[in-house]
Design a protein around this motif. Structure first.
Motif, PDB file in Angstrom:
ATOM      1  N   VAL A  77       0.821  -1.086   0.080  1.00 47.84           N
ATOM      2  CA  VAL A  77       0.065   0.109   0.075  1.00 47.84           C
ATOM      3  C   VAL A  77       0.524   1.299   0.131  1.00 47.84           C
ATOM      4  O   VAL A  77       0.554   2.024  -0.625  1.00 47.84           O
ATOM      5  CB  VAL A  77      -1.153  -0.174   1.196  1.00 47.84           C
ATOM      6  N   GLN A  78       1.874   1.171   0.668  1.00 43.41           N
ATOM      7  CA  GLN A  78       2.861   2.448   0.890  1.00 43.41           C
ATOM      8  C   GLN A  78       3.401   2.731  -0.627  1.00 43.41           C
ATOM      9  O   GLN A  78       3.803   3.703  -0.765  1.00 43.41           O
ATOM     10  CB  GLN A  78       3.972   2.268   2.041  1.00 43.41           C
ATOM     11  N   ARG A  79       4.030   1.452  -0.991  1.00 49.25           N
ATOM     12  CA  ARG A  79       4.479   1.807  -2.403  1.00 49.25           C
ATOM     13  C   ARG A  79       3.725   2.219  -3.566  1.00 49.25           C
ATOM     14  O   ARG A  79       3.930   3.296  -4.376  1.00 49.25           O
ATOM     15  CB  ARG A  79       5.235   0.181  -2.824  1.00 49.25           C
ATOM     16  N   ARG A  80       2.495   1.862  -3.401  1.00 50.44           N
ATOM     17  CA  ARG A  80       1.629   2.493  -4.471  1.00 50.44           C
ATOM     18  C   ARG A  80       1.394   3.912  -4.282  1.00 50.44           C
ATOM     19  O   ARG A  80       1.488   4.931  -4.991  1.00 50.44           O
ATOM     20  CB  ARG A  80       0.255   1.921  -4.382  1.00 50.44           C
ATOM     21  N   ARG A  81       1.326   4.461  -2.963  1.00 49.06           N
ATOM     22  CA  ARG A  81       1.342   6.063  -2.487  1.00 49.06           C
ATOM     23  C   ARG A  81       2.651   6.762  -3.157  1.00 49.06           C
ATOM     24  O   ARG A  81       2.629   7.808  -3.679  1.00 49.06           O
ATOM     25  CB  ARG A  81       0.897   6.079  -1.145  1.00 49.06           C
ATOM     26  N   LEU A  82       3.609   6.066  -2.903  1.00 52.83           N
ATOM     27  CA  LEU A  82       5.019   6.507  -3.335  1.00 52.83           C
ATOM     28  C   LEU A  82       5.103   6.677  -5.027  1.00 52.83           C
ATOM     29  O   LEU A  82       5.587   7.526  -5.365  1.00 52.83           O
ATOM     30  CB  LEU A  82       6.006   5.961  -2.454  1.00 52.83           C
ATOM     31  N   HIS A  83       4.667   5.643  -5.475  1.00 58.19           N
ATOM     32  CA  HIS A  83       4.584   5.665  -7.020  1.00 58.19           C
ATOM     33  C   HIS A  83       4.114   6.804  -7.494  1.00 58.19           C
ATOM     34  O   HIS A  83       4.232   7.549  -8.440  1.00 58.19           O
ATOM     35  CB  HIS A  83       3.867   4.295  -7.443  1.00 58.19           C
ATOM     36  N   GLU A  84       2.702   7.079  -6.841  1.00 61.46           N
ATOM     37  CA  GLU A  84       1.759   8.389  -7.213  1.00 61.46           C
ATOM     38  C   GLU A  84       2.584   9.540  -7.105  1.00 61.46           C
ATOM     39  O   GLU A  84       2.726  10.585  -7.772  1.00 61.46           O
ATOM     40  CB  GLU A  84       0.527   8.258  -6.532  1.00 61.46           C
ATOM     41  N   ALA A  85       3.224   9.298  -5.675  1.00 67.68           N
ATOM     42  CA  ALA A  85       4.049  10.876  -5.448  1.00 67.68           C
ATOM     43  C   ALA A  85       5.213  11.110  -6.457  1.00 67.68           C
ATOM     44  O   ALA A  85       5.301  12.026  -6.837  1.00 67.68           O
ATOM     45  CB  ALA A  85       4.541  10.547  -3.955  1.00 67.68           C
ATOM     46  N   ALA A  86       5.802   9.914  -6.657  1.00 68.16           N
ATOM     47  CA  ALA A  86       6.996  10.016  -7.581  1.00 68.16           C
ATOM     48  C   ALA A  86       6.528  10.325  -9.074  1.00 68.16           C
ATOM     49  O   ALA A  86       7.253  11.340  -9.403  1.00 68.16           O
ATOM     50  CB  ALA A  86       7.724   8.861  -7.829  1.00 68.16           C
ATOM     51  N   ASP A  87       5.383  10.058  -9.427  1.00 68.86           N
ATOM     52  CA  ASP A  87       4.710  10.589 -10.776  1.00 68.86           C
ATOM     53  C   ASP A  87       4.563  11.853 -10.607  1.00 68.86           C
ATOM     54  O   ASP A  87       4.777  12.706 -11.562  1.00 68.86           O
ATOM     55  CB  ASP A  87       3.707   9.334 -11.098  1.00 68.86           C
ATOM     56  N   ARG A  88       3.612  12.304  -9.629  1.00 74.46           N
ATOM     57  CA  ARG A  88       3.246  13.514  -9.733  1.00 74.46           C
ATOM     58  C   ARG A  88       4.712  14.517  -9.412  1.00 74.46           C
ATOM     59  O   ARG A  88       4.617  15.948  -9.994  1.00 74.46           O
ATOM     60  CB  ARG A  88       2.353  13.967  -8.568  1.00 74.46           C
ATOM     61  N   LEU A  89       5.576  14.262  -8.864  1.00 76.40           N
ATOM     62  CA  LEU A  89       6.620  15.123  -8.483  1.00 76.40           C
ATOM     63  C   LEU A  89       7.419  15.231  -9.823  1.00 76.40           C
ATOM     64  O   LEU A  89       7.998  16.369 -10.137  1.00 76.40           O
ATOM     65  CB  LEU A  89       7.629  14.349  -7.290  1.00 76.40           C
ATOM     66  N   ARG A  90       7.604  14.183 -10.420  1.00 73.39           N
ATOM     67  CA  ARG A  90       8.310  14.172 -11.885  1.00 73.39           C
ATOM     68  C   ARG A  90       7.491  15.051 -12.900  1.00 73.39           C
ATOM     69  O   ARG A  90       8.483  15.853 -13.577  1.00 73.39           O
ATOM     70  CB  ARG A  90       8.402  12.920 -12.298  1.00 73.39           C
ATOM     71  N   ARG A  91       6.226  15.120 -12.583  1.00 75.07           N
ATOM     72  CA  ARG A  91       5.599  16.134 -13.702  1.00 75.07           C
ATOM     73  C   ARG A  91       5.566  17.679 -12.896  1.00 75.07           C
ATOM     74  O   ARG A  91       4.859  18.510 -13.360  1.00 75.07           O
ATOM     75  CB  ARG A  91       3.925  15.662 -13.752  1.00 75.07           C
ATOM     76  N   GLY A  92       6.330  17.817 -11.651  1.00 74.00           N
ATOM     77  CA  GLY A  92       6.534  19.270 -11.285  1.00 74.00           C
ATOM     78  C   GLY A  92       5.515  19.703 -10.193  1.00 74.00           C
ATOM     79  O   GLY A  92       5.479  20.831  -9.865  1.00 74.00           O
ATOM     80  N   GLU A  93       4.936  18.792  -9.548  1.00 74.36           N
ATOM     81  CA  GLU A  93       3.954  19.110  -8.424  1.00 74.36           C
ATOM     82  C   GLU A  93       4.688  19.606  -7.404  1.00 74.36           C
ATOM     83  O   GLU A  93       5.960  19.612  -6.830  1.00 74.36           O
ATOM     84  CB  GLU A  93       3.433  17.771  -7.780  1.00 74.36           C
ATOM     85  N   THR A  94       4.122  20.783  -6.815  1.00 75.70           N
ATOM     86  CA  THR A  94       4.871  21.804  -5.941  1.00 75.70           C
ATOM     87  C   THR A  94       4.133  21.955  -4.574  1.00 75.70           C
ATOM     88  O   THR A  94       4.756  22.235  -3.412  1.00 75.70           O
ATOM     89  CB  THR A  94       5.155  23.360  -6.641  1.00 75.70           C
ATOM     90  N   ASP A  95       2.811  21.560  -4.531  1.00 80.24           N
ATOM     91  CA  ASP A  95       2.031  21.503  -3.336  1.00 80.24           C
ATOM     92  C   ASP A  95       2.078  20.342  -2.423  1.00 80.24           C
ATOM     93  O   ASP A  95       1.489  19.393  -2.616  1.00 80.24           O
ATOM     94  CB  ASP A  95       0.574  21.837  -3.652  1.00 80.24           C
ATOM     95  N   LEU A  96       3.429  20.271  -1.718  1.00 82.17           N
ATOM     96  CA  LEU A  96       3.694  18.882  -1.130  1.00 82.17           C
ATOM     97  C   LEU A  96       2.699  18.877  -0.028  1.00 82.17           C
ATOM     98  O   LEU A  96       2.228  17.702   0.131  1.00 82.17           O
ATOM     99  CB  LEU A  96       5.105  19.043  -0.582  1.00 82.17           C
ATOM    100  N   ALA A  97       2.060  19.696   0.603  1.00 83.70           N
ATOM    101  CA  ALA A  97       1.127  19.438   1.705  1.00 83.70           C
ATOM    102  C   ALA A  97      -0.190  19.119   1.015  1.00 83.70           C
ATOM    103  O   ALA A  97      -0.770  17.932   1.645  1.00 83.70           O
ATOM    104  CB  ALA A  97       0.745  20.856   2.382  1.00 83.70           C
ATOM    105  N   GLY A  98      -0.431  19.623  -0.064  1.00 82.87           N
ATOM    106  CA  GLY A  98      -1.743  18.776  -0.675  1.00 82.87           C
ATOM    107  C   GLY A  98      -1.488  17.361  -1.286  1.00 82.87           C
ATOM    108  O   GLY A  98      -2.379  16.831  -1.371  1.00 82.87           O
ATOM    109  N   LEU A  99      -0.052  17.413  -1.904  1.00 82.56           N
ATOM    110  CA  LEU A  99      -0.159  15.995  -2.276  1.00 82.56           C
ATOM    111  C   LEU A  99      -0.143  14.917  -1.303  1.00 82.56           C
ATOM    112  O   LEU A  99      -0.584  13.856  -1.184  1.00 82.56           O
ATOM    113  CB  LEU A  99       1.318  15.910  -2.889  1.00 82.56           C
ATOM    114  N   ALA A 100       0.387  15.261   0.224  1.00 77.91           N
ATOM    115  CA  ALA A 100       0.361  14.389   1.426  1.00 77.91           C
ATOM    116  C   ALA A 100      -1.155  14.100   1.622  1.00 77.91           C
ATOM    117  O   ALA A 100      -1.562  13.150   1.781  1.00 77.91           O
ATOM    118  CB  ALA A 100       1.241  14.991   2.437  1.00 77.91           C
ATOM    119  N   ALA A 101      -2.075  15.259   1.500  1.00 79.44           N
ATOM    120  CA  ALA A 101      -3.396  14.957   1.896  1.00 79.44           C
ATOM    121  C   ALA A 101      -4.126  14.089   0.813  1.00 79.44           C
ATOM    122  O   ALA A 101      -4.818  13.153   1.313  1.00 79.44           O
ATOM    123  CB  ALA A 101      -4.058  16.395   2.022  1.00 79.44           C
TER     124      ALA A 101
END
Length: 269
Positions: free
Chosen positions: A203-227
């Motif tokens: 479960v954790q890895r799926r969430r980190l996959h999603e995080a890595a994908d969004r960060l790679r595309r330039g996501e800047t709102d880390l608090a929003g990403l965490a939520a």
């Protein structure tokens, strides 16, 4: 060391009748200038892989952290990512013994050891030739087709991993156990035996996959990403992300967005 360029990666879909046992086929080919090294960082899909290259041939267990590979000189590999439920059928042993490590393909015996000279014979003249890549992949597919039949538990493991990867609402192990009508203890044992990991890690890895994908595309709102990913706060996301990748989300984003996005940072195959 160079900043992380990436070599071309040729991708091939497996034969339709092997979809329950083979997930993805990939062929990177590189020619690195003399005196240079290129480092690839990939967060892999949770599965075992058969990898035959110009210099080595290995069976890899599931890698829990960030996979780091340093390339130099000229070379190629042909990699076959197995479906989650199929890895231990090829390995002939619980893959918990192979988590974060590998064994030489020769050690698995026939028919796998015979693939090494056969694949190299097809690939060596021109590893960039799509016809050669397809023929070489076909050799491995034929071996899987002839010798590996997915069992009922393997099919269940495939379904469990697909559910976690595809449903962002699955955030807890008890949810996953209830969905598949198994006890949490049974789920723990099955995942350890077939993948060498815990359901919580999955479960954790799926969430980190999603995080890595969004960060790679330039996501800047880390608090929003965490939520969005179901973390209590940004600090918890940062802690988990750094534990797996060795980098903070901000550092990962800065590095990944400067690199070729084709293979860096996320691999679902």
């Amino acid at each position: 060391m160079q900043g992380r360029p990436t070599p071309p990666v040729f991708r091939h879909e497996p034969a339709a009748d092997l979809a329950d046992r083979v997930r993805h086929i990939w062929v990177p080919v590189w020619d690195i200038p003399a005196g240079q090294e290129w480092e690839q960082h990939v967060l892999n899909y949770p599965c075992c892989q058969v990898v035959i290259g110009s210099d080595y041939a290995r069976f890899y267990g599931v890698v829990r952290g960030l996979s780091r590979v340093t390339l130099a000189g000229r070379g190629w590999v042909l990699g076959v990512a197995l479906q989650p439920g199929a890895g231990w059928l090829v390995a002939g042993r619980p893959v918990s013994r192979l988590t974060d490590t590998w064994v030489d393909l020769h050690d698995l015996g026939m028919p796998w050891s015979a693939l090494i000279p056969a694949v190299r014979s097809v690939m060596s003249p021109d590893p960039t030739d799509p016809r050669a890549q397809r023929r070489a992949a076909g050799l491995i597919e034929d071996a899987v087709r002839a010798h590996i039949k997915l069992d009922q538990e393997g099919a269940l493991v495939n379904a469990i991993v697909d559910a976690v990867e595809g449903d962002p609402e699955l955030l807890r192990v008890d949810q996953l156990a209830a969905l598949f009508a198994v006890t949490e203890r049974s789920l723990q044992r099955m995942m350890a035996r077939r993948l060498g990991l815990t359901p919580r890690w999955l479960v954790q890895r799926r969430r980190l996959h999603e995080a890595a994908d969004r960060l790679r595309r330039g996501e800047t709102d880390l608090a929003g990403l965490a939520a969005y990913l179901g973390y209590a706060d940004q600090a918890h996301l940062s802690r988990d992300f750094k534990a797996v990748t060795g980098e903070t989300p901000a550092t990962f984003r800065a590095t990944a967005t400067r690199a070729d996005p084709a293979t860096l940072g996320l691999s679902r195959g």
